[in-house]
Design a protein around this motif. Sequence first.
Motif, PDB file in Angstrom:
ATOM      1  N   LYS A  58       0.825  -1.214  -0.011  1.00 56.22           N
ATOM      2  CA  LYS A  58      -0.096   0.029  -0.078  1.00 56.22           C
ATOM      3  C   LYS A  58       0.988   1.364   0.148  1.00 56.22           C
ATOM      4  N   GLY A  61       2.258   2.048  -3.343  1.00 59.93           N
ATOM      5  CA  GLY A  61       1.089   2.315  -4.378  1.00 59.93           C
ATOM      6  C   GLY A  61       0.768   1.153  -5.155  1.00 59.93           C
ATOM      7  N   LYS A  62       1.150  -0.137  -4.581  1.00 62.35           N
ATOM      8  CA  LYS A  62       0.613  -1.508  -5.213  1.00 62.35           C
ATOM      9  C   LYS A  62      -0.715  -1.825  -4.881  1.00 62.35           C
ATOM     10  N   PHE A  63      -1.405  -1.049  -4.864  1.00 62.92           N
ATOM     11  CA  PHE A  63      -2.885  -1.370  -4.303  1.00 62.92           C
ATOM     12  C   PHE A  63      -3.529  -2.851  -4.650  1.00 62.92           C
ATOM     13  N   ARG A  64      -3.530  -3.223  -5.888  1.00 57.11           N
ATOM     14  CA  ARG A  64      -4.082  -4.315  -6.044  1.00 57.11           C
ATOM     15  C   ARG A  64      -3.431  -5.802  -5.472  1.00 57.11           C
ATOM     16  N   GLU A  67      -4.094  -5.667  -1.615  1.00 62.18           N
ATOM     17  CA  GLU A  67      -5.552  -6.162  -1.513  1.00 62.18           C
ATOM     18  C   GLU A  67      -5.518  -7.653  -1.400  1.00 62.18           C
ATOM     19  N   LEU A  98      -6.642   0.844   2.938  1.00 65.45           N
ATOM     20  CA  LEU A  98      -6.120   0.781   1.602  1.00 65.45           C
ATOM     21  C   LEU A  98      -7.246   1.621   0.659  1.00 65.45           C
ATOM     22  N   GLU A  99      -8.478   1.448   1.005  1.00 66.75           N
ATOM     23  CA  GLU A  99      -9.696   2.241   0.228  1.00 66.75           C
ATOM     24  C   GLU A  99      -9.407   3.751   0.476  1.00 66.75           C
ATOM     25  N   ALA A 101      -6.335   5.265   0.772  1.00 63.96           N
ATOM     26  CA  ALA A 101      -5.287   5.500  -0.419  1.00 63.96           C
ATOM     27  C   ALA A 101      -5.727   5.283  -1.657  1.00 63.96           C
ATOM     28  N   ARG A 102      -6.953   4.636  -1.959  1.00 65.37           N
ATOM     29  CA  ARG A 102      -7.464   4.447  -3.234  1.00 65.37           C
ATOM     30  C   ARG A 102      -8.186   5.751  -3.503  1.00 65.37           C
TER      31      ARG A 102
END
Length: 281
Positions: A58, A61-64, A67, A98-99, A101-102
């Motif tokens: 996270k 920036g590697k959000f997927r 998750e 995480l959400e 950050a998104r």
Amino acid sequence: MTRDRVSAWNERADGRFAAGDYRGAERLYRSALAAADRGGRTSRVTAVLLNSLGVVCKHLGKFREAERCYRRALGVLTERDDTGPADLAALYHNLGGLEHARRRFARGEPFARRSVQLREQAVGAHHPDLAADLTALAALLDQQGKYAEAEHLYRRALAIFRRAYGPEHSEIASALNNLAALHQARGDDARALRTYRRVFALQERLVGPAHPDVAFTCNNLATLYTATGKPHLARPLYQRALAIFESSLGEAHPHTAVCRENLRRLTERTRRRIRKKSSRV
């Protein structure tokens, strides 16, 4: 031997993460996870490492990927009979973060509320772990314009942190940073400025001048100076933040990109003002 190796990698990764070296931490967590997987995919150690790796992803920036790590860890823990509410609270906390950050704040709110519920069940109403969950929920609420509830939660969290840690701690700095942003969103620029300055001084003492947390506060303070017509104060802060973000997070990270764009817009506005003044002469 495998357990000792996993423990050593995990300890080193924790140290790298605390120092702001997220890419170094990622490499070490992946090494530890690979070794732990060979010892059993459903072990608690695997779940802990997946959670830690998700946090690092996270921050990078590697959000997927973050998750996937969180949800795999949640699956591991829900299959075990010895999983307590605190274990699950940590993962719901991180899913909510995480959400955030998104920038999907409404989607993150139910995760954060579940985290608070589980954590209070596990540790009571005055534990610093609960305060961290309250801060995370408040951050999601204030981004949705739910300022009153958000401020109440920030202040409740700060009171818990101060009782637990004293006046100087990274959690206090984080909560104050969020509170400053809330003051700014409400248009109370004077309170926002005072709070950002407190955070800035506290972070430099706690983590040093080149940590990503310091860069984040530099960017926020520069944004406030820009909005209040003080571009000469904003520019060096944007430049400092950008240098830290590029060094610690990389040029493609979302924080780096936002800071670079903020600096570009400030530079363009300054040039337009200079051209306008020149045309009047």
